[in-house]
Scaffold this active site. Sequence first.
Site, PDB file in Angstrom:
ATOM      1  N   ASP A 115     -13.092  19.158 -31.940  1.00  0.00           N
ATOM      2  CA  ASP A 115     -14.545  19.345 -31.891  1.00  0.00           C
ATOM      3  C   ASP A 115     -15.256  18.000 -32.004  1.00  0.00           C
ATOM      4  O   ASP A 115     -14.668  17.003 -32.450  1.00  0.00           O
ATOM      5  CB  ASP A 115     -14.994  20.278 -33.038  1.00  0.00           C
ATOM      6  CG  ASP A 115     -16.374  20.870 -32.793  1.00  0.00           C
ATOM      7  OD1 ASP A 115     -17.008  20.544 -31.776  1.00  0.00           O
ATOM      8  OD2 ASP A 115     -16.815  21.677 -33.637  1.00  0.00           O
ATOM      9  N   GLU A 159     -18.023  26.961 -35.472  1.00  0.00           N
ATOM     10  CA  GLU A 159     -17.258  25.718 -35.631  1.00  0.00           C
ATOM     11  C   GLU A 159     -16.649  25.623 -37.021  1.00  0.00           C
ATOM     12  O   GLU A 159     -15.494  25.210 -37.187  1.00  0.00           O
ATOM     13  CB  GLU A 159     -18.168  24.513 -35.370  1.00  0.00           C
ATOM     14  CG  GLU A 159     -18.627  24.431 -33.931  1.00  0.00           C
ATOM     15  CD  GLU A 159     -19.694  23.377 -33.680  1.00  0.00           C
ATOM     16  OE1 GLU A 159     -19.836  22.969 -32.524  1.00  0.00           O
ATOM     17  OE2 GLU A 159     -20.381  22.966 -34.623  1.00  0.00           O
ATOM     18  N   THR A 165     -17.748  22.775 -29.681  1.00  0.00           N
ATOM     19  CA  THR A 165     -18.909  22.968 -28.794  1.00  0.00           C
ATOM     20  C   THR A 165     -19.658  21.640 -28.643  1.00  0.00           C
ATOM     21  O   THR A 165     -19.712  20.863 -29.599  1.00  0.00           O
ATOM     22  CB  THR A 165     -19.860  24.019 -29.411  1.00  0.00           C
ATOM     23  OG1 THR A 165     -19.140  25.232 -29.620  1.00  0.00           O
ATOM     24  CG2 THR A 165     -21.044  24.300 -28.492  1.00  0.00           C
ATOM     25  N   GLY A 166     -20.217  21.427 -27.450  1.00  0.00           N
ATOM     26  CA  GLY A 166     -21.064  20.245 -27.276  1.00  0.00           C
ATOM     27  C   GLY A 166     -20.695  19.470 -26.028  1.00  0.00           C
ATOM     28  O   GLY A 166     -19.744  19.813 -25.309  1.00  0.00           O
ATOM     29  N   LYS A 170     -22.476  18.254 -38.396  1.00  0.00           N
ATOM     30  CA  LYS A 170     -22.316  18.953 -37.135  1.00  0.00           C
ATOM     31  C   LYS A 170     -23.415  20.012 -37.010  1.00  0.00           C
ATOM     32  O   LYS A 170     -24.096  20.304 -37.974  1.00  0.00           O
ATOM     33  CB  LYS A 170     -20.952  19.642 -37.074  1.00  0.00           C
ATOM     34  CG  LYS A 170     -19.801  18.676 -36.978  1.00  0.00           C
ATOM     35  CD  LYS A 170     -18.461  19.375 -36.768  1.00  0.00           C
ATOM     36  CE  LYS A 170     -18.485  20.493 -35.790  1.00  0.00           C
ATOM     37  NZ  LYS A 170     -19.025  20.129 -34.459  1.00  0.00           N
ATOM     38  N   LYS A 218     -21.518   7.495 -33.317  1.00  0.00           N
ATOM     39  CA  LYS A 218     -21.574   8.566 -34.319  1.00  0.00           C
ATOM     40  C   LYS A 218     -21.032   8.126 -35.684  1.00  0.00           C
ATOM     41  O   LYS A 218     -21.163   8.847 -36.664  1.00  0.00           O
ATOM     42  CB  LYS A 218     -20.753   9.780 -33.831  1.00  0.00           C
ATOM     43  CG  LYS A 218     -21.142  10.318 -32.457  1.00  0.00           C
ATOM     44  CD  LYS A 218     -22.448  11.082 -32.492  1.00  0.00           C
ATOM     45  CE  LYS A 218     -22.862  11.685 -31.174  1.00  0.00           C
ATOM     46  NZ  LYS A 218     -22.123  12.843 -30.751  1.00  0.00           N
ATOM     47  N   ALA A 270     -18.977  15.746 -33.141  1.00  0.00           N
ATOM     48  CA  ALA A 270     -19.768  15.606 -34.376  1.00  0.00           C
ATOM     49  C   ALA A 270     -21.060  14.860 -34.062  1.00  0.00           C
ATOM     50  O   ALA A 270     -21.148  14.117 -33.074  1.00  0.00           O
ATOM     51  CB  ALA A 270     -18.984  14.850 -35.435  1.00  0.00           C
ATOM     52  N   GLY A 273     -25.631  20.052 -34.221  1.00  0.00           N
ATOM     53  CA  GLY A 273     -26.710  19.643 -33.312  1.00  0.00           C
ATOM     54  C   GLY A 273     -26.878  20.639 -32.175  1.00  0.00           C
ATOM     55  O   GLY A 273     -27.980  20.890 -31.694  1.00  0.00           O
ATOM     56  N   GLY A 274     -25.754  21.226 -31.751  1.00  0.00           N
ATOM     57  CA  GLY A 274     -25.818  22.221 -30.673  1.00  0.00           C
ATOM     58  C   GLY A 274     -26.020  23.633 -31.196  1.00  0.00           C
ATOM     59  O   GLY A 274     -26.070  24.584 -30.419  1.00  0.00           O
TER      60      GLY A 274
HETATM   61  C1  5RP Z   1     -22.489  21.574 -31.880  1.00  0.00           C
HETATM   62  C2  5RP Z   1     -21.896  20.408 -32.572  1.00  0.00           C
HETATM   63  C3  5RP Z   1     -21.480  19.257 -31.730  1.00  0.00           C
HETATM   64  O1  5RP Z   1     -20.139  18.986 -31.954  1.00  0.00           O
HETATM   65  C4  5RP Z   1     -22.302  18.060 -32.090  1.00  0.00           C
HETATM   66  O2  5RP Z   1     -23.686  18.418 -31.990  1.00  0.00           O
HETATM   67  C5  5RP Z   1     -22.009  16.869 -31.175  1.00  0.00           C
HETATM   68  O3  5RP Z   1     -22.455  17.179 -29.900  1.00  0.00           O
HETATM   69  P1  5RP Z   1     -22.230  16.228 -28.645  1.00  0.00           P
HETATM   70  O4  5RP Z   1     -20.770  16.189 -28.376  1.00  0.00           O
HETATM   71  O5  5RP Z   1     -23.017  16.905 -27.575  1.00  0.00           O
HETATM   72  O6  5RP Z   1     -22.787  14.868 -29.004  1.00  0.00           O
HETATM   73  O7  5RP Z   1     -21.719  20.362 -33.753  1.00  0.00           O
HETATM   74  O8  5RP Z   1     -22.938  22.545 -32.785  1.00  0.00           O
END
Ligand code: 5RP
Length: 220
Positions: free
Chosen positions: A82, A104, A29-30, A95, A122, A84, A97-98
């Site tokens: 995925d 996940e 996700t993200g 992980k 990152k 991070a 942030g979303g």
């Molecule tokens: C969501 C996550 C995402 O993988 C993480 O926040 C990175 O997000 P982005 O690709 O938008 O930078 O863990 O729960």
Amino acid sequence: MSQEEMKQRAAEAALAFIDDDTTVVGVGTGTTINYFIEALAKIKVRLEGAVSSSVETTRRLKARGIPVLDLNGVWPLPIYVDGADESTRSLQLIKGGGGALTGEKIVAAASEKFICIADETKLVDVLGDYPLPVEVVPMARSYVGRELLRRGGQPVLRENFKTDQGNLILDVYNLQILEPAKLEAELNDIAGIVTVGLFALRPADILLLGTADSVKELRR
Ligand code: 5RP
């Protein structure tokens, strides 16, 4: 090159790991994963489907015509891709942030190979500049908050947010995570914590980092 372009570059590089024999892919996700879903749509004809880590990813996969499969009916799951919020060189991650950390973590745990895609910002030496997301059952919010304070963190309730599982998120500031696997195991033991956004006990296997001129590949 912008951070978005570096994310897209990493996401497109992940396609190379999906060989002709791979029919099911786990999808995180993200915003970085959103680029991966776009790339995946180009090879969807040879896929049986995807296992989704969140409601939002399910929506995006379906919108691209990629069938979404129930994890309970998929075994083995050869690959999980995925993003991070932070990664060390040993591919231990923060992980969540979303807010999709529970789905996940489950799909990552069930997968044979976990490929993390991210832009180069990152990559960190020590995890913890990014606040650590911790998913908690609502009735345990204050208790868990006190337990996190005792360990030197500053938990902040994520405002107006509920996870796919109906829980809350505490974002924990001021942690310098020198022993990620130890902290993950310790926090996992606190009653009321559903999921800790540390992916150290099950780190990524491969990290694809989009940079201004290439994609760097790091392996565990
Ligand atoms: C969501 C996550 C995402 O993988 C993480 O926040 C990175 O997000 P982005 O690709 O938008 O930078 O863990 O729960």
